[in-house]
Design an enzyme around this catalytic site. Structure first.
Site, PDB file in Angstrom:
ATOM      1  N   CYS A 335      10.038   5.052  -6.759  1.00  0.00           N
ATOM      2  CA  CYS A 335       9.454   5.199  -8.103  1.00  0.00           C
ATOM      3  C   CYS A 335      10.483   5.459  -9.208  1.00  0.00           C
ATOM      4  CB  CYS A 335       8.396   6.276  -8.127  1.00  0.00           C
ATOM      5  SG  CYS A 335       7.672   6.691  -6.545  1.00  0.00           S
ATOM      6  N   ARG A 364      13.665   9.673   4.518  1.00  0.00           N
ATOM      7  CA  ARG A 364      13.041  10.997   4.448  1.00  0.00           C
ATOM      8  C   ARG A 364      13.372  11.757   5.721  1.00  0.00           C
ATOM      9  NH1 ARG A 364       7.047   9.202   2.231  1.00  0.00           N
ATOM     10  NH2 ARG A 364       7.816   8.097   0.403  1.00  0.00           N
ATOM     11  N   GLN A 382       9.255   0.312   2.586  1.00  0.00           N
ATOM     12  CA  GLN A 382       7.922   0.276   2.008  1.00  0.00           C
ATOM     13  C   GLN A 382       7.695  -1.053   1.321  1.00  0.00           C
ATOM     14  OE1 GLN A 382       8.136   3.705  -0.661  1.00  0.00           O
ATOM     15  NE2 GLN A 382       6.546   4.675   0.566  1.00  0.00           N
ATOM     16  N   ASP A 384       6.508  -1.480  -1.536  1.00  0.00           N
ATOM     17  CA  ASP A 384       6.186  -0.566  -2.625  1.00  0.00           C
ATOM     18  C   ASP A 384       6.074  -1.325  -3.939  1.00  0.00           C
ATOM     19  OD1 ASP A 384       5.726   1.844  -3.748  1.00  0.00           O
ATOM     20  OD2 ASP A 384       7.788   2.579  -3.636  1.00  0.00           O
ATOM     21  N   HIS A 386       5.008  -0.665  -8.387  1.00  0.00           N
ATOM     22  CA  HIS A 386       4.552   0.201  -9.470  1.00  0.00           C
ATOM     23  C   HIS A 386       4.033  -0.656 -10.601  1.00  0.00           C
ATOM     24  CE1 HIS A 386       7.239   2.752  -7.108  1.00  0.00           C
ATOM     25  NE2 HIS A 386       6.306   3.646  -7.337  1.00  0.00           N
ATOM     26  N   LYS A 466      -4.454  10.068  -5.180  1.00  0.00           N
ATOM     27  CA  LYS A 466      -4.292   8.760  -4.555  1.00  0.00           C
ATOM     28  C   LYS A 466      -5.475   8.356  -3.699  1.00  0.00           C
ATOM     29  CE  LYS A 466      -1.475  10.526  -0.724  1.00  0.00           C
ATOM     30  NZ  LYS A 466      -0.202  10.462  -0.035  1.00  0.00           N
ATOM     31  N   HIS A 512       1.128   3.674  -8.492  1.00  0.00           N
ATOM     32  CA  HIS A 512       1.986   3.433  -7.330  1.00  0.00           C
ATOM     33  C   HIS A 512       1.104   2.786  -6.281  1.00  0.00           C
ATOM     34  CE1 HIS A 512       4.800   6.896  -8.530  1.00  0.00           C
ATOM     35  NE2 HIS A 512       3.736   7.104  -9.258  1.00  0.00           N
TER      36      HIS A 512
HETATM   37 ZN   LIG Z   1       5.887   5.285  -6.302  1.00  0.00          ZN
END
Ligand SMILES: [Zn+2]
Ligand SMILES: [Zn+2]
Length: 647
Positions: A335, A364, A382, A384, A386, A466, A512
């Site tokens: 992000c 992580r 991910q 991922d 945005h 979320k 997200h």
């Molecule tokens: Zn994010």
């Protein structure tokens, strides 16, 4: 008097201090007999606990889902008592409830062995048979330390010392056995019933820290009745057969090793599968109006401080100090990087919604005990993205992301999807007013999209609420994969803005979203869901061409060339081995199709197709076989688009 509201909305008055047990008894004898705990304003509470304020109340009987947690927790205490009765000198530490069961960590010199389980289970049944009441006591700190200190329970003393000064120190006893515990518990050991089983042993460091002593963890499961227990044990057996770590070996997909805990070594086959997933997702998100970017793996600490990650997520972050003495952090999320891309160059309302996607690898730190094959790793990719948008655009964006996620799951055969709504967690950034706004926006979007959700309290991200998409796999297990989050916090913290139609600066809203979630984990889920029998379009090796005798070698090479030219991932097996041996070996590696070529096939221009898991063979003209393979190897999205080609 206090007023209690029952699940049917009826209200009744009771004297202050009435207990759940008394209320149940007042309703009916049979209810009192079945009751495990009460739920007061959503919180499970002992039946014996005096109720001193108005509340919503529900009597939780043994057959309700909420009772399972109690049955399992009670069972963990009984396990600990049984172990201490049978193995004097064993110290007790902690014993929480987990999904489908419980565990208890013990400190003991000699190792436990699964052979001990029948004996321990028998002792547990004996304790359950005693039907001793669970009773709560509150002791003062010194008394508590003395009690466990005298018994040689050093771990419990350490736990007591870690309880904040302003908190009660609570204990639960069953008969003469006492444990430090916050509760709640059922009324007595007899209510646990007989539907429990000890499952396995594992080592676990005290407090998950590898500098601490290694404890012995005993896992168990407990259910409300025998049928549920049986169904669960059957599912475990099936899961064992499908274990992606074993299949990963047999299919030569990946491995792990000590020097890189929680990091995947992808072999060529596994990487092919992984890349097939990425290629699919890349097409789907391109279709959905996303652009793909790539942001740095490491960025300086200051940025993570501003974003709030350093404070709220720091204990999960990998950091490094460079020779110029600057602290860099491996990204645990993409992000903040995406906000930097948004911030680069002035944005106007006409640029919104801006949808940025990245197959970003995030890092992580997870305790080593939590790592589990591909399902729980420290380094994962991910899918991922945005979406930077205005408040007015939130609903529409959420609706289309939701539709995209569900369509993707269908392509992988997951039709049974539940959606959980996770609201504000304890550790969070942003004011309550902003959280109200974000939660409200997400709820409205759900309503508009006709999304049915269940509440998952306190499980939101630290910057926003979320939706979590939970898939049910072929053997009934649930996996949380995709997420969609509404965030009014991060863009503001990181100083992102756009120029509105009014010519003023405005902070964009950030959505997200991840669809597979972790691609590593999704790969593991797919392997287990399909028990290794991946659909042909995902299989790393789609077809193996195998010869019966060496006089078909030339023909087999031609078949391979034709398949490869058509875009099919094919391999050839010309070894001087019996055909049944070859078939067995490629079946173990879960190759979906084996094309057998012998002298006859070479002469006729045919192939003999054997499919994984089937004894049947089909003799087909080569052209026809290739057309069928190409069709089957075409990913579902391309098929829908009418593209008859392999991606
Ligand atoms: Zn994010
Ligand atoms: Zn307890």
């Amino acid at each position: 008097m206090i007023t209690l509201t029952f699940p049917d909305e009826s209200k009744r008055e009771f004297p202050d201090g009435v207990t759940g047990a008394e209320i149940a008894e007042g309703i009916s004898k049979s209810l009192a007999k079945k009751a495990m705990v009460v739920k007061l304003d959503g919180e499970l509470t002992d039946l014996a606990e005096p109720i001193t304020a108005d509340a919503r109340i529900e009597i939780v009987t043994r057959d309700l889902p909420d009772a399972l947690e109690i049955i399992r927790h009670d069972c963990a205490h009984v396990l600990a008592e049984a172990v201490q009765e049978l193995f004097p000198g064993t110290q007790v530490t902690i014993g929480p409830v987990i999904d489908n069961g419980f565990y208890y960590d013990f400190a003991r010199e000699e190792p436990f062995h699964p052979d001990d389980f029948p004996k321990i289970e028998a002792k547990m049944r004996e304790i359950i048979g005693r039907d001793a009441a669970f009773t709560k006591k509150v002791w003062d700190r010194d008394e508590a330390r003395r009690y466990f200190g005298e018994k040689g329970e050093a771990y419990k003393v350490e736990l007591i010392d870690a309880i904040p000064q302003d908190q009660d120190i609570r204990f639960y006893s069953q008969g003469a056995w006492t444990d430090l515990c916050r509760g709640p518990h059922g009324p007595s050991t007899g209510k646990i019933g007989n539907a429990f089983k000890l499952l396995k042993l594992a080592g676990a460091y005290w407090r998950g820290d590898s500098n601490n002593p290694m404890l012995q963890r005993i896992y168990g499961t407990a259910w409300a009745n025998d049928n549920d227990l049986k169904a669960y044990l059957t599912m475990l057996e099936e899961a064992e057969k499908r274990d992606h770590r074993r299949l990963g070996r047999e299919m030569d997909l990946f491995h792990f090793q000590e020097e890189a805990p929680g990091a995947v070594f992808w072999h060529a086959n596994g990487w092919t599968l992984f890349q097939a997933l990425i290629a699919y997702m890349r097409r789907r998100q391109h279709e959905g109006g996303f652009v793909e970017v790539n942001t740095p793996d490491m960025m300086e600490r200051g940025l993570w401080e501003t974003s709030g990650h350093w404070e709220k997520f720091g204990e999960n972050m990998f950091t490094t100090i460079t020779p110029d003495e600057r602290v860099h952090c491996c990204k645990p999320m993409n992000c903040p990087g995406h906000v930097q891309i948004f911030k680069n160059g002035l944005k106007s309302y006409r640029d919104l919604p801006l949808r940025i996607a990245e197959f970003g690898k995030v890092h992580r730190y997870e305790p080593s005990g939590a790592l589990h094959g591909l399902m729980r790793v420290r380094h994962f990719t991910q899918d991922d993205a945005h979406i930077f948008c205005t408040e007015d655009q939130i609903t529409e964006e959420c609706i289309s992301v939701n539709a995209l996620i569900l369509s993707i799951y269908r392509d992988f055969g997951f039709e049974d999807v539940r959606i959980k709504f996770s609201d504000r967690p304890e550790k969070r950034v942003g004011s309550d007013a902003v959280w109200d706004k974000a939660e409200d926006a997400l709820k409205k979007a759900c309503e508009a999209a006709g999304i049915a959700w269940e509440l998952n309290p306190g499980e939101g991200a630290f910057y926003g609420p979320k939706l979590e998409y939970v898939l049910r796999d072929a053997i009934g297990r649930d996996w949380q994969c995709g997420t969609l989050q509404v965030d009014f916090n991060l863009p503001d913290r990181l100083g992102a803005f756009y120029i509105g139609a009014d010519g003023e600066k405005h902070v964009p809203v950030m959505l997200h979203r991840a669809m597979f979630g972790s691609l590593e984990r999704f790969t593991g889920i797919l392997i287990e869901n399909y028990a290794g029998h991946l659909p042909l379009w995902l299989s790393p090796v789609q077809v193996v061409v195998a010869t019966i005798t060496s006089d078909a070698d030339d023909y087999a090479r031609q078949v391979l060339d034709r398949l490869e030219a058509a875009g099919v991932r094919a391999e050839i097996d010309l070894r001087n081995e019996k055909i049944n041996y070859k078939v067995r070996e490629h079946s173990l590696a879960k190759v979906p199709a084996i094309v057998v070529c012998g002298k006859r096939e070479a002469e006729e221009g045919t192939v003999n197709v054997r499919r994984l898991g089937s004894k049947d063979q089909a003799l087909l003209p080569l052209d026809q076989a290739i057309t069928a393979f190409v069709d089957e190897a075409t990913p579902p999205d391309l098929k829908r688009a009418g593209v008859a080609k392999v991606a």
